[in-house]
Write a protein that holds these residues in place. Structure first.
Motif, PDB file in Angstrom:
ATOM      1  N   SER A  93      12.591  52.226  81.522  1.00 29.51           N
ATOM      2  CA  SER A  93      11.848  52.103  80.267  1.00 29.51           C
ATOM      3  C   SER A  93      10.962  50.863  80.231  1.00 29.51           C
ATOM      4  N   ARG A  94      11.258  49.879  81.093  1.00 24.39           N
ATOM      5  CA  ARG A  94      10.508  48.621  81.071  1.00 24.39           C
ATOM      6  C   ARG A  94       9.468  48.506  82.186  1.00 24.39           C
ATOM      7  N   GLN A  95       9.562  49.339  83.237  1.00 21.10           N
ATOM      8  CA  GLN A  95       8.643  49.215  84.371  1.00 21.10           C
ATOM      9  C   GLN A  95       7.274  49.784  84.038  1.00 21.10           C
ATOM     10  N   THR A 145       1.033  49.007  92.941  1.00 26.89           N
ATOM     11  CA  THR A 145       2.025  47.948  92.708  1.00 26.89           C
ATOM     12  C   THR A 145       2.897  47.762  93.949  1.00 26.89           C
ATOM     13  N   PRO A 146       3.392  46.557  94.165  1.00 28.32           N
ATOM     14  CA  PRO A 146       4.213  46.280  95.354  1.00 28.32           C
ATOM     15  C   PRO A 146       5.666  46.678  95.129  1.00 28.32           C
ATOM     16  N   PRO A 147       6.479  46.706  96.199  1.00 27.57           N
ATOM     17  CA  PRO A 147       7.933  46.853  96.008  1.00 27.57           C
ATOM     18  C   PRO A 147       8.423  45.740  95.089  1.00 27.57           C
ATOM     19  N   THR A 148       9.269  46.107  94.144  1.00 27.82           N
ATOM     20  CA  THR A 148       9.638  45.165  93.080  1.00 27.82           C
ATOM     21  C   THR A 148      11.133  45.227  92.807  1.00 27.82           C
ATOM     22  N   THR A 149      11.705  44.063  92.485  1.00 29.27           N
ATOM     23  CA  THR A 149      13.117  43.968  92.138  1.00 29.27           C
ATOM     24  C   THR A 149      13.264  43.570  90.678  1.00 29.27           C
ATOM     25  N   PHE A 150      14.079  44.332  89.936  1.00 32.48           N
ATOM     26  CA  PHE A 150      14.443  43.979  88.569  1.00 32.48           C
ATOM     27  C   PHE A 150      15.875  43.445  88.574  1.00 32.48           C
ATOM     28  N   TYR A 151      16.103  42.353  87.838  1.00 35.80           N
ATOM     29  CA  TYR A 151      17.460  41.854  87.617  1.00 35.80           C
ATOM     30  C   TYR A 151      17.791  41.999  86.139  1.00 35.80           C
ATOM     31  N   ARG A 162       5.059  36.064  88.154  1.00 33.21           N
ATOM     32  CA  ARG A 162       6.275  36.415  87.408  1.00 33.21           C
ATOM     33  C   ARG A 162       6.421  37.914  87.195  1.00 33.21           C
ATOM     34  N   GLY A 163       5.418  38.678  87.583  1.00 29.12           N
ATOM     35  CA  GLY A 163       5.501  40.126  87.452  1.00 29.12           C
ATOM     36  C   GLY A 163       5.353  40.630  86.033  1.00 29.12           C
ATOM     37  N   GLU A 164       4.649  39.852  85.187  1.00 28.85           N
ATOM     38  CA  GLU A 164       4.513  40.275  83.793  1.00 28.85           C
ATOM     39  C   GLU A 164       3.693  41.552  83.658  1.00 28.85           C
ATOM     40  N   HIS A 165       2.839  41.819  84.646  1.00 26.61           N
ATOM     41  CA  HIS A 165       2.035  43.048  84.619  1.00 26.61           C
ATOM     42  C   HIS A 165       2.831  44.256  85.099  1.00 26.61           C
TER      43      HIS A 165
END
Length: 245
Positions: free
Chosen positions: A121-123, A159-165, A41-44
């Protein structure tokens, strides 16, 4: 004997059909437990949502003034934070509206600049932002039925490439998606036999497979009972034959 042969053939073919799905269940189940669900879930990769500050009340506009400035009926209001901005979240019949608690301006829909600020601010440990896209109809992986912002981060050092929605109405970081999540999602669809929405636990595939499993079990019981009965008859005949001699 004809019934036995028929049941043997049925059991064999049902086993072949059911066995394939059993293997898929085992493989997909193993794949899903190899990595903790929190990592999937990408919580880290994201920080916790900031808690509302309690020291901005003296700088904020009166809530009554903010409510009076709305064109829609306000059903309820609660405090919140968007990036570093204290806000009021107003619930209206048309959905939530975010209002800057100090400036009094509406932040709904969330602008590109604010969405970018929220994402930054959240990453945690991600690389640079490589694209920001407004989506009127977000994909299934976003978990949203309202317009959203898709923000793509490059890979960081660890960290890997990541998408935020990000929900364009509330500024909520709704989902964090990586390649690991998308692979997990494929295995999840295989596991519940729903390859499109990945949410239906009551599909015809599940029902048909369940029926096949029951028939497979029943034919197996018949064959086992028949074999035990035949073995018992054979031993009885051998005892009787041995006693006669």
């Amino acid at each position: 004997m004809k019934t036995f042969r028929l049941m043997s053939q049925i059991h064999l073919w049902l086993g072949a059909a059911f066995g394939v799905q059993v293997m898929l269940w085992l493989i997909s189940g193993l794949a899903m437990v190899l990595i903790p669900i929190e990592s999937i879930r990408g919580e880290h990769l994201r920080s916790d949502e900031p808690t509302p500050a309690i020291d901005w009340a003296d700088r904020a506009l009166p809530l009554a003034e903010i409510i009076d400035g709305q064109s829609l009926t306000v059903l309820s209001a609660r405090t919140g934070m968007l990036a570093d901005t204290p806000v009021w979240r107003l619930e209206t019949p048309a959905g939530p509206v975010m209002v800057d608690a100090i400036a009094g301006q509406s932040l709904t829909p969330v602008s590109e600049a604010l969405a970018t600020q929220i994402a930054l601010s959240r990453q945690i440990g991600l690389g640079e932002i490589v694209s920001v896209t407004s989506l009127d109809s977000p994909p299934r992986e976003a978990g949203l039925s309202v317009p959203a912002w898709r923000i793509e981060f490059a890979a960081g050092e660890t960290t890997p490439p990541t998408t935020f929605y990000i929900n364009s109405r509330t500024g909520e970081l709704r989902a964090v998606r990586t390649a690991a999540w998308r692979i997990y999602d494929i295995f999840w669809g295989i596991h519940i036999m729903d390859w499109s929405s990945r949410e239906n636990f009551n599909s015809w595939w599940i029902k048909v497979t369940s029926i096949i499993a029951i028939l497979f079990g029943l034919t197996g019981v018949y064959l086992t009972v028949h074999r035990l009965w035949m073995m018992a008859r054979r031993r009885k005949a051998e005892r009787l034959g041995g006693g006669g001699s």
